[in-house]
Design a protein around this motif. Structure first.
Motif, PDB file in Angstrom:
ATOM      1  N   GLU A  70     -21.622  56.707  44.677  1.00 26.54           N
ATOM      2  CA  GLU A  70     -20.217  57.079  44.514  1.00 26.54           C
ATOM      3  C   GLU A  70     -19.527  55.924  43.818  1.00 26.54           C
ATOM      4  O   GLU A  70     -19.730  54.760  44.190  1.00 26.54           O
ATOM      5  N   THR A  71     -18.730  56.229  42.806  1.00 27.12           N
ATOM      6  CA  THR A  71     -18.247  55.185  41.908  1.00 27.12           C
ATOM      7  C   THR A  71     -16.763  55.321  41.599  1.00 27.12           C
ATOM      8  O   THR A  71     -16.108  56.286  41.999  1.00 27.12           O
ATOM      9  N   THR A  72     -16.297  54.350  40.824  1.00 30.28           N
ATOM     10  CA  THR A  72     -14.878  54.322  40.444  1.00 30.28           C
ATOM     11  C   THR A  72     -14.584  55.145  39.208  1.00 30.28           C
ATOM     12  O   THR A  72     -13.420  55.398  38.888  1.00 30.28           O
ATOM     13  N   SER A  73     -15.626  55.568  38.458  1.00 28.02           N
ATOM     14  CA  SER A  73     -15.390  56.225  37.173  1.00 28.02           C
ATOM     15  C   SER A  73     -16.594  57.061  36.773  1.00 28.02           C
ATOM     16  O   SER A  73     -17.728  56.775  37.171  1.00 28.02           O
ATOM     17  N   LEU A  74     -16.350  58.091  35.957  1.00 22.13           N
ATOM     18  CA  LEU A  74     -17.449  58.863  35.377  1.00 22.13           C
ATOM     19  C   LEU A  74     -18.055  58.153  34.174  1.00 22.13           C
ATOM     20  O   LEU A  74     -19.144  58.519  33.723  1.00 22.13           O
ATOM     21  N   MET A  87     -20.475  53.072  31.810  1.00 22.51           N
ATOM     22  CA  MET A  87     -20.338  51.667  31.426  1.00 22.51           C
ATOM     23  C   MET A  87     -19.259  50.960  32.244  1.00 22.51           C
ATOM     24  O   MET A  87     -19.329  49.747  32.466  1.00 22.51           O
ATOM     25  N   GLN A  88     -18.256  51.694  32.682  1.00 24.18           N
ATOM     26  CA  GLN A  88     -17.135  51.104  33.420  1.00 24.18           C
ATOM     27  C   GLN A  88     -17.289  51.237  34.932  1.00 24.18           C
ATOM     28  O   GLN A  88     -16.674  50.480  35.689  1.00 24.18           O
ATOM     29  N   ALA A  89     -18.109  52.193  35.375  1.00 20.57           N
ATOM     30  CA  ALA A  89     -18.153  52.540  36.795  1.00 20.57           C
ATOM     31  C   ALA A  89     -18.685  51.391  37.649  1.00 20.57           C
ATOM     32  O   ALA A  89     -19.619  50.682  37.271  1.00 20.57           O
ATOM     33  N   ARG A  90     -18.092  51.240  38.826  1.00 18.98           N
ATOM     34  CA  ARG A  90     -18.568  50.302  39.830  1.00 18.98           C
ATOM     35  C   ARG A  90     -18.813  51.056  41.126  1.00 18.98           C
ATOM     36  O   ARG A  90     -18.123  52.036  41.431  1.00 18.98           O
ATOM     37  N   ILE A  91     -19.778  50.608  41.877  1.00 18.29           N
ATOM     38  CA  ILE A  91     -20.206  51.332  43.071  1.00 18.29           C
ATOM     39  C   ILE A  91     -19.180  51.188  44.189  1.00 18.29           C
ATOM     40  O   ILE A  91     -18.742  50.080  44.525  1.00 18.29           O
ATOM     41  N   VAL A  92     -18.807  52.331  44.764  1.00 21.45           N
ATOM     42  CA  VAL A  92     -17.905  52.391  45.921  1.00 21.45           C
ATOM     43  C   VAL A  92     -18.703  52.625  47.201  1.00 21.45           C
ATOM     44  O   VAL A  92     -18.312  52.203  48.287  1.00 21.45           O
ATOM     45  N   GLY A  93     -19.838  53.294  47.068  1.00 20.01           N
ATOM     46  CA  GLY A  93     -20.697  53.565  48.219  1.00 20.01           C
ATOM     47  C   GLY A  93     -21.997  54.184  47.747  1.00 20.01           C
ATOM     48  O   GLY A  93     -22.104  54.644  46.604  1.00 20.01           O
ATOM     49  N   VAL A  94     -22.975  54.179  48.629  1.00 20.86           N
ATOM     50  CA  VAL A  94     -24.289  54.723  48.313  1.00 20.86           C
ATOM     51  C   VAL A  94     -24.711  55.650  49.443  1.00 20.86           C
ATOM     52  O   VAL A  94     -24.532  55.309  50.625  1.00 20.86           O
ATOM     53  N   SER A  95     -25.270  56.815  49.072  1.00 20.18           N
ATOM     54  CA  SER A  95     -25.754  57.737  50.101  1.00 20.18           C
ATOM     55  C   SER A  95     -27.252  57.937  49.950  1.00 20.18           C
ATOM     56  O   SER A  95     -27.802  57.820  48.849  1.00 20.18           O
ATOM     57  N   PHE A  96     -27.901  58.228  51.088  1.00 20.56           N
ATOM     58  CA  PHE A  96     -29.342  58.419  51.135  1.00 20.56           C
ATOM     59  C   PHE A  96     -29.670  59.610  52.017  1.00 20.56           C
ATOM     60  O   PHE A  96     -28.901  59.976  52.906  1.00 20.56           O
ATOM     61  N   ALA A  97     -30.844  60.210  51.752  1.00 20.12           N
ATOM     62  CA  ALA A  97     -31.361  61.268  52.623  1.00 20.12           C
ATOM     63  C   ALA A  97     -32.872  61.171  52.650  1.00 20.12           C
ATOM     64  O   ALA A  97     -33.508  60.794  51.653  1.00 20.12           O
ATOM     65  N   LEU A  98     -33.434  61.470  53.810  1.00 20.88           N
ATOM     66  CA  LEU A  98     -34.884  61.488  53.957  1.00 20.88           C
ATOM     67  C   LEU A  98     -35.260  62.546  54.979  1.00 20.88           C
ATOM     68  O   LEU A  98     -34.431  62.997  55.777  1.00 20.88           O
ATOM     69  N   VAL A 135     -25.328  52.962  36.432  1.00 21.30           N
ATOM     70  CA  VAL A 135     -24.344  52.328  37.310  1.00 21.30           C
ATOM     71  C   VAL A 135     -24.981  51.169  38.073  1.00 21.30           C
ATOM     72  O   VAL A 135     -24.388  50.090  38.212  1.00 21.30           O
ATOM     73  N   CYS A 136     -26.191  51.390  38.566  1.00 17.88           N
ATOM     74  CA  CYS A 136     -26.880  50.299  39.266  1.00 17.88           C
ATOM     75  C   CYS A 136     -27.119  49.113  38.329  1.00 17.88           C
ATOM     76  O   CYS A 136     -27.043  47.956  38.746  1.00 17.88           O
ATOM     77  N   MET A 146     -12.769  54.434  21.366  1.00 15.78           N
ATOM     78  CA  MET A 146     -13.890  54.552  22.306  1.00 15.78           C
ATOM     79  C   MET A 146     -14.722  53.276  22.381  1.00 15.78           C
ATOM     80  O   MET A 146     -15.726  53.243  23.094  1.00 15.78           O
ATOM     81  N   VAL A 147     -14.319  52.250  21.679  1.00 15.98           N
ATOM     82  CA  VAL A 147     -15.072  50.996  21.720  1.00 15.98           C
ATOM     83  C   VAL A 147     -14.927  50.361  23.094  1.00 15.98           C
ATOM     84  O   VAL A 147     -13.816  50.177  23.601  1.00 15.98           O
ATOM     85  N   ASN A 148     -16.053  50.056  23.711  1.00 21.38           N
ATOM     86  CA  ASN A 148     -16.040  49.441  25.034  1.00 21.38           C
ATOM     87  C   ASN A 148     -15.524  48.000  24.922  1.00 21.38           C
ATOM     88  O   ASN A 148     -16.039  47.220  24.115  1.00 21.38           O
ATOM     89  N   PRO A 149     -14.523  47.619  25.714  1.00 22.28           N
ATOM     90  CA  PRO A 149     -13.944  46.274  25.573  1.00 22.28           C
ATOM     91  C   PRO A 149     -14.922  45.154  25.940  1.00 22.28           C
ATOM     92  O   PRO A 149     -14.771  44.025  25.453  1.00 22.28           O
ATOM     93  N   ASP A 150     -15.907  45.466  26.781  1.00 23.78           N
ATOM     94  CA  ASP A 150     -16.851  44.426  27.199  1.00 23.78           C
ATOM     95  C   ASP A 150     -17.983  44.228  26.190  1.00 23.78           C
ATOM     96  O   ASP A 150     -18.454  43.106  25.989  1.00 23.78           O
ATOM     97  N   THR A 151     -18.439  45.325  25.570  1.00 18.22           N
ATOM     98  CA  THR A 151     -19.580  45.231  24.654  1.00 18.22           C
ATOM     99  C   THR A 151     -19.175  45.266  23.190  1.00 18.22           C
ATOM    100  O   THR A 151     -19.965  44.867  22.323  1.00 18.22           O
ATOM    101  N   GLY A 152     -17.968  45.757  22.905  1.00 19.16           N
ATOM    102  CA  GLY A 152     -17.552  45.901  21.524  1.00 19.16           C
ATOM    103  C   GLY A 152     -18.289  47.010  20.789  1.00 19.16           C
ATOM    104  O   GLY A 152     -18.291  47.057  19.560  1.00 19.16           O
ATOM    105  N   ARG A 153     -18.921  47.907  21.552  1.00 17.63           N
ATOM    106  CA  ARG A 153     -19.726  48.974  20.951  1.00 17.63           C
ATOM    107  C   ARG A 153     -19.305  50.324  21.526  1.00 17.63           C
ATOM    108  O   ARG A 153     -18.621  50.407  22.565  1.00 17.63           O
TER     109      ARG A 153
END
Length: 908
Positions: free
Chosen positions: A327-331, A334-345, A401-402, A627-634
């Motif tokens: 679960e992240t901050t953005s779709l 390149m910009q998304a940061r993790i808000v939480g992680v879910s698992f199932a087994l 994202v990871c 659409m140029v990414n500010p961090d990568t310039g691409r």
């Protein structure tokens, strides 16, 4: 039916025939016959709902002759062959019955009646009340105090008294009764002119068939003569009519217990046959089916402390397979940061357990969480371990994202989005919500349910995930992992059941996931200033076109308004109406504008040019710099594996597939795609790959020879058709041959070819006829693929990818013709897609293993684009060409054209 019967036997073959002749001849939107199929299924549902049996057997006749055919060669000789539209319903019916969890019985050398008779007799001997669902009068001989007949189509029940009332004889005399009457349908000889009343009269008067035979001399009149003339054949008639009750079966009635239904498969079939009634029944039943519902939200764990986190880490490390989702901050990956992680087994008892580990929820009153770095550091060894199998839904996003957090995910064993896509690319959308509904009959918690809708109400806004309270976020996130694992359990067996699809999934689609993630994150550099200059130039040209349009129209108008354009065209300028909209208004579509422009009308041509330039400006020259990414310039596109039906990749934000290449304006946009300083742009493009695949699939000798000789295939085709030497072929003749080569593999008609070449239809038809005369293997391939597609309802690529053709047997000729064109083209387009995907996987392996100064940054149709360090261009060109040309073995050589330049346009 007055009481419940623990054991039900269904005469399925009999019902299928009766339903076919008694019910309307229904078809679905694909043109597939469904009437008899739906009739039998509704009968089965009604029967099961009323009886709720402990044991059930659905019995079909086996294919081939039986012992009766050996006894009497003319047995059933009068029966016509099964109608084709009934035959095509037989196997789907069997598949659906199996998916319903009902034991399906087919025993060779005997008829369904004999299997039913044996099982009913055994059940009765064991004291089990048995109900036989049939419309066959022969079955009346089986009735006794524990065996009853029901005709579900007419809702009539026959016990022993009912048999006497209906036939005039008791059940134990039904064989004698039928022997005397004979059966014209089964070609069983009886006594001519002996109808049911006469047969019942004789049996009641004399007692049995043997007694009737013994007193044959006493029966007067013509009917007596017929009886006496038939005496020798009556024993045979009795044998043919008698249902066997001693068939050697390796199962008992008690073995025939129903099993839980395969809800996903049933939904597939019910949607295909388009039965709302059956779908409604399925929905009603599935609402109480715990196997199709997720664990209650209360069962989902919310991990907030070290003890729970350590426990889950241990369980995940011990699991054979686990699902995970971020679960992240953005779709934006390149910009998304993790808000939480879910698992199932899956636990030892088979139950699925799921948990959500929040790490960055930030809202007033949010509980303390373990923290992002603490959790990710703990998960890193698991996520990076290639020997810990993982499953996800659209894992490419989670991998990217990871990577933003320094985690290189490995061990991707499965992706449910790709399982669904490979299984049937056209059956459904492949997002989690759609798949859960289709294959699990489960409505997921929607993001909008917990975050609100975008723009829903004045002043409202959609929350980002870190703002959502854990009471809502926890069940939503844990459900994602839970549903992913359950989807895998539902889909993976289906993929495994078709080995060719399993290979496509495991050898092409899955290995491509990390490749695409790396390409996306690398992105491509663009020259922002060049695009801004082009945008300004386009704006000036667009303004000039508007003034020209106003002058041609005689007044100003909104060039984006079809209504205003239509008024000017048809009311004021009196232009001819070429086509109409579905509502009957004159159309101003692009095709209409093209036709009017071709006919010499000025304004439609201006509007066409205006639309084209406006689209280039809004889609590319204005938008790309933003659409140029500010961090990568691409610029970082998103590649989609599970969108195009044929297996081709698509891209979005930006869409790299649709940048024009033939127009000067399109090429200028490509000139703005540039490499990093010290690098060159390298483009490697498969040459005429679909034509080469056609040569391989068709095996046409002339086509194979032309490619083997390295000939210009369009020039060679023109020479073949026109009967001249290749060097004598003019550029215009080559252009016509090129149109034929590509047009035919896309199913173009002579009419379409005539329009494209600007020639008469008869001349275009002559070209087509000459083409097929010179390339008969191509015609044979096209004819064969149509036949195969109609029979299988799908076509395959060289590597086994399937494309299902919804309308291939449709009663609507237009839809059917379109499906046939797809059937011809899809194996070539799909095989080309498979080949370039295989090439991407192999090129990526080379780059990672040998680490040359090469970056694979774009894929567009049959082309791969690279950034290559200037000093390594020659070596890289040779190696990339070698790898791509080795991505498949065809009967003709694969050729890759490699270009190098200071921008994409130069390289291409």
């Amino acid at each position: 039916m007055q009481h419940r019967h623990p054991f039900i036997l269904v005469d399925a073959s009999g019902y299928l025939f009766r339903a076919y002749h008694a019910l309307p001849k229904l078809t679905n939107s694909r043109g597939e016959a469904t009437g008899a199929l739906v009739g039998v299924l509704n009968m089965l549902r009604k029967l099961i709902d009323e009886q709720r049996p402990d044991y059930i057997g659905v019995v079909f006749d086996a294919a081939g002759p039986t012992f009766r055919d050996r006894l009497y060669a003319d047995y059933k000789a009068n029966r016509p062959p099964m109608p084709e539209d009934l035959r095509e319903q037989l196997e789907p019916l069997k598949e659906i019955i199996r998916a319903m969890g009902l034991p399906l019985l087919v025993v060779p050398d005997v008829e369904a009646d004999d299997v039913i008779g044996t099982l009913a007799t055994r059940a009765a001997a064991a004291g089990i009340a048995t109900l036989i669902s049939t419309g066959d009068k022969d079955m009346a001989q089986l009735v006794d105090d524990r065996i009853t007949l029901v005709n579900t189509m007419s809702d009539t029940v026959l016990d022993a008294d009912g048999v006497r009332e209906k036939f005039g004889v008791p059940p134990e005399r039904i064989v004698d009764y039928l022997s005397l009457m004979g059966d014209s349908i089964d070609n069983i000889p009886g006594v001519p002119k002996c109808g049911p009343k006469t047969a019942a009269k004789w049996i009641n008067e004399y007692g049995s068939l043997d007694d009737v035979i013994a007193h044959a001399d006493e029966i007067k009149g013509k009917i007596g003569e017929h009886l006496r003339a038939s005496l020798e054949q009556l024993p045979l008639s009795r044998t043919l009519t008698t249902i066997k009750r001693d068939v050697a079966l390796d199962f008992a009635p008690e073995d025939l217990t129903p099993t839980p239904p395969d809800v996903g498969t049933l939904r597939d079939w019910y949607e295909r046959i388009e039965s709302r009634r059956l779908l409604a029944t399925l929905d009603a039943e599935s609402s109480g089916d715990t196997a199709a519902e997720p664990a209650p939200a209360a069962d989902y764990a919310l991990v907030l402390d070290d003890a729970a986190f350590s426990d889950w880490l241990a369980r995940l490390a011990a699991a054979e397979l686990f699902a995970f989702d971020t679960e992240t901050t953005s779709l934006d990956y390149m910009q998304a940061r993790i808000v939480g992680v879910s698992f199932a087994l899956a636990s030892d008892d088979g139950r699925i357990q799921a948990a959500y580990m929040p790490v960055a929820h930030d809202y007033p009153g949010a509980p303390e969480q373990l923290g992002r770095e603490r959790v990710l550091d703990g998960l890193r060894p698991l996520l990076q371990d290639p020997d810990r199998p993982k499953v996800g839904q659209n894992l490419k996003y989670d991998i990217s994202v990871c990577a933003n957090h320094g985690i290189a995910v490995q061990g991707v064993a499965h992706d449910t989005m790709l399982q669904s896509y490979v299984l049937d690319s056209t059956a459904t959308r492949h997002d989690m919500d759609s798949l859960a509904k289709k294959y699990l009959n489960h409505e997921t918690i929607r993001f909008e349910d917990i975050a609100g809708k975008k723009g829903a109400g004045k002043g409202s806004r959609q929350l980002t995930f870190d703002q959502i309270p854990l009471e809502q976020a926890g069940p939503y996130a844990a459900e994602d992992a839970d549903v992913t694992l359950r989807l895998h359990q539902a889909l993976w067996p289906k993929v495994q059941a078709v080995p060719s699809l399993q290979r496509v999934y495991q050898e092409i689609e899955l290995p491509l996931v990390p490749v695409l993630s790396r390409m996306e994150r690398l992105g491509v550099r663009i020259d922002v200033d060049a695009l801004k200059d082009q945008s300004q130039a386009l704006a000036r040209r667009i303004a000039e076109l508007e003034e020209r349009a106003y002058a041609a129209a005689g007044r100003r108008f909104n060039m984006g308004s079809p209504k205003q354009i239509g008024a000017i065209f048809f009311d004021e300028l009196k232009l001819p109406v070429v086509a109409k909209t579905p509502k009957g208004a004159p159309s101003t579509s692009e095709a209409v504008l093209e036709k009017l422009a071709e006919d010499g009308h000025e304004l439609p041509g201006i509007i066409l040019e205006h639309r084209g330039l406006s689209k280039l400006r809004s889609t590319y020259t204005d938008k790309l710099p933003q659409m140029v990414n500010p961090d990568t310039g691409r610029v970082h596109t998103s590649y989609h594996q599970a969108v195009a039906a044929t297996g081709r990749l698509s891209s979005s934000d930006p869409n790299l597939q649709n940048i024009p290449i033939r127009s000067e304006d399109g090429r200028k946009i490509r000139q703005a795609f540039v490499p990093e300083p010290g690098y060159r742009m390298l483009a490697a493009d498969y040459s005429q790959i679909e034509l080469r695949i056609m040569a391989h699939l068709s095996g046409d000798e002339r086509l194979l020879a032309a490619f083997a000789a390295g000939a210009d295939i369009h020039r060679a085709t023109a020479a073949e058709i026109l009967g001249v030497a290749q060097e004598a072929v003019t550029s215009e003749q080559r252009r016509s041959a090129k149109a034929i080569n590509f047009g035919l593999i896309y199913g173009m008609s002579a009419f379409g070819l005539a329009r494209q070449l600007g020639i008469e239809r008869a001349e275009a038809q002559a070209y087509v006829d000459l083409y097929f005369a010179r390339y008969p293997g191509v015609r044979a391939f096209m004819d064969d693929i149509r036949v195969q597609a109609r029979a299988d309802r799908y076509v395959e690529t060289l590597f086994g990818r399937r494309l299902y053709l919804t309308n291939i047997n449709h009663s609507n000729q237009q839809l059917r013709n379109a499906a046939e064109r797809t059937a011809i083209n899809a194996p070539m387009q799909g095989t080309a897609a498979d080949i370039i995907k295989r090439a991407m996987i192999r090129v990526d392996q080379w780059i990672r293993q040998e680490q040359p100064p090469v970056r694979m940054i774009m894929q567009v149709h049959d082309e791969l684009v690279f950034e290559v360090e200037a000093d390594a261009v020659d070596q890289a060109s040779a190696r990339i060409r070698e790898i791509m040309q080795g991505a498949a073995e065809l009967k003709v050589p694969l050729i890759v054209d490699v270009g190098v330049g200071d921008n994409w346009d130069q390289a291409h």
